[in-house]
Design an enzyme around this catalytic site. Structure first.
Site, PDB file in Angstrom:
ATOM      1  N   PHE A 168      30.006  28.946 -21.842  1.00 32.07           N
ATOM      2  CA  PHE A 168      28.620  29.645 -21.870  1.00 32.07           C
ATOM      3  C   PHE A 168      28.595  30.819 -23.164  1.00 32.07           C
ATOM      4  O   PHE A 168      30.235  31.094 -23.136  1.00 32.07           O
ATOM      5  CB  PHE A 168      27.981  30.533 -20.800  1.00 32.07           C
ATOM      6  CG  PHE A 168      27.649  29.333 -19.870  1.00 32.07           C
ATOM      7  CD1 PHE A 168      28.161  28.724 -19.384  1.00 32.07           C
ATOM      8  CD2 PHE A 168      26.364  30.528 -19.200  1.00 32.07           C
ATOM      9  CE1 PHE A 168      27.356  27.333 -18.014  1.00 32.07           C
ATOM     10  CE2 PHE A 168      25.672  29.655 -17.532  1.00 32.07           C
ATOM     11  CZ  PHE A 168      26.345  28.039 -17.680  1.00 32.07           C
ATOM     12  N   GLU A 169      28.223  29.812 -24.301  1.00 31.69           N
ATOM     13  CA  GLU A 169      28.629  30.674 -25.413  1.00 31.69           C
ATOM     14  C   GLU A 169      27.226  31.238 -25.900  1.00 31.69           C
ATOM     15  O   GLU A 169      26.418  31.080 -26.271  1.00 31.69           O
ATOM     16  CB  GLU A 169      29.585  29.248 -26.540  1.00 31.69           C
ATOM     17  CG  GLU A 169      30.924  29.271 -26.162  1.00 31.69           C
ATOM     18  CD  GLU A 169      31.221  28.233 -27.367  1.00 31.69           C
ATOM     19  OE1 GLU A 169      31.008  28.711 -28.373  1.00 31.69           O
ATOM     20  OE2 GLU A 169      32.079  27.868 -27.156  1.00 31.69           O
ATOM     21  N   TYR A 170      27.315  32.204 -27.128  1.00 27.80           N
ATOM     22  CA  TYR A 170      26.237  32.672 -27.807  1.00 27.80           C
ATOM     23  C   TYR A 170      25.004  33.163 -26.491  1.00 27.80           C
ATOM     24  O   TYR A 170      24.310  33.448 -26.371  1.00 27.80           O
ATOM     25  CB  TYR A 170      25.570  31.920 -28.926  1.00 27.80           C
ATOM     26  CG  TYR A 170      26.497  31.139 -29.399  1.00 27.80           C
ATOM     27  CD1 TYR A 170      26.924  31.842 -30.930  1.00 27.80           C
ATOM     28  CD2 TYR A 170      26.580  30.393 -29.761  1.00 27.80           C
ATOM     29  CE1 TYR A 170      27.538  30.833 -31.679  1.00 27.80           C
ATOM     30  CE2 TYR A 170      27.271  28.901 -30.564  1.00 27.80           C
ATOM     31  CZ  TYR A 170      27.275  29.952 -31.646  1.00 27.80           C
ATOM     32  OH  TYR A 170      28.085  29.275 -32.650  1.00 27.80           O
TER      33      TYR A 170
END
Length: 379
Positions: A168-170
């Site tokens: 999971f990014e941002y």
């Protein structure tokens, strides 16, 4: 194992004779293309099957899309510990979205080579980009979390996955603690069912590093909860950046220095990029767009255009310039020297191992270096 740097006037026959290694072996190991011209500054792996004297056991993982060439996969899996299938998505109510193509053959091949198949979970939107609103919607909804976990467990049992990777990014800064709670809940349920959990972390250099990539990731909390972490030590050079190394070793060190201060080193996998970039010049910020290229392709560009490959001692990364159609280009990529420098960091920092983004293109010298440096952990 030797890493030889090509000099002016070198050819394959002369190098083979000097080191007593068959010509065909050098050609195969380094994926040279007929008529086997070399670029000055090119690095070659000269392998006689030896192992380093202090070889240690390490976990070697790699990401792959389901459309990976089965030949490339078979060539790579003998030197791997884990195959992270990229990727599964999800909806706001916790329904899981599988990859567009079938994964069964990938998983079967992983088992054939005693490699752990891993389900990679990503919050990718319909546009193919990471969607932090999707993350927020799920991790703040207990019913969605429960549905997501149950669906993941069902898929993992059906397909034969042995681990879950949370990519999971941002993540929004305001979701930082909620995300930690989400990962804790997922990990507990996965452990109850005999599965491991890893998490991918943006390359932070301090706890309070600003930026959307960094503020939502709590290194010490996430490192304590999960079985292992991937520190994504790449993409300093990227599609819209100025020309530079994708994973300059001085920058990688800064991230590892912080990471090992917050997470036990034996839980950390260091990320290594299996690609480079080709920038047209002159570079104009926000306008110039680099092309992603394979490392073997980079060498062929240097050979084709007669470019001499340079080696940046600070970044410990090769690069060169060439001119095509009246336009100058600058290329940064990975070679045997830069890969070996990164592998040495596993020893220096006592890391768990390495994770590759991604293994879609074969770089045989990389796997030869892995086999030289490490006893690869298998299931």
């Amino acid at each position: 194992m030797e890493i030889y740097v090509v000099k002016e006037g070198d050819n394959i026959d002369r190098i083979a004779e000097q080191y007593g290694i068959p010509v065909q072996r050098i050609i195969t190991d380094n994926q040279l293309v007929s008529p086997y011209r070399l670029a000055v500054g090119q690095s070659l792996v000269l392998d006689d099957g030896g192992k380093r004297s202090n070889q240690r056991t390490a976990v070697i993982n790699g990401f792959a899309y389901p459309f990976i060439s089965r030949y490339v996969l078979r060539e790579s899996l003998p030197s791997m510990s884990g195959l992270a299938v990229f990727s599964y998505g999800f909806t706001t109510d916790g329904e899981v979205l599988p990859p567009a193509l079938a994964v069964e053959e990938m998983i079967a091949l992983a088992y054939e080579f005693s490699v752990k198949p891993i389900l990679t979970l990503t919050p990718l939107g319909a546009d193919g980009k990471f969607n932090n609103n999707l993350i927020s919607a799920v991790i703040n909804n207990e019913a969605a979390i429960e549905n997501l976990i149950n669906n993941l467990l069902s898929i993992m049992l059906e397909k034969g996955y042995l681990g879950l990777d949370i990519d999971f990014e941002y993540i929004k800064a305001e979701d930082r603690d909620t995300f930690v709670d989400f990962v804790r809940t997922v990990t507990e349920r996965m452990h109850e069912n005999g599965y491991t959990v890893s998490i991918d972390l943006a390359p932070k250099t301090s706890a309070d590093q600003p930026g959307l990539l960094y503020e939502g990731k709590d290194y010490p909390a996430l490192g304590a909860i999960t079985d292992s972490v991937l520190v994504m030590t790449y993409e300093w050079g990227y599609t819209y950046s100025e020309p530079m190394a994708v994973a300059p070793i001085n920058k990688v060190r800064q991230v590892l220095d912080y990471a090992v201060s917050e997470i036990p080193s034996e839980k950390i996998n260091m990320g290594i990029p299996n690609y480079g970039y080709d920038w047209p010049l002159p570079y104009e910020k926000g306008v110039t767009k680099a092309k992603t290229i394979g490392n073997v392709e980079a060498i062929q560009l240097a050979v084709t255009y007669g470019a001499q490959i340079q080696y940046d001692e600070v970044a410990q990364t090769p690069h060169f310039n060439y001119i095509s159609g009246g336009t100058e280009h600058e290329v940064w990529f990975e070679d045997a020297r830069s890969l070996q420098a990164k592998m040495e960091l596993v020893y220096e920092y006592n890391l768990r191992g390495i994770s590759y983004w991604q293994i879609m293109q074969l770089l045989r010298m990389n796997w030869l270096l892995i086999d030289y440096n490490f006893n690869v952990e298998k299931i």
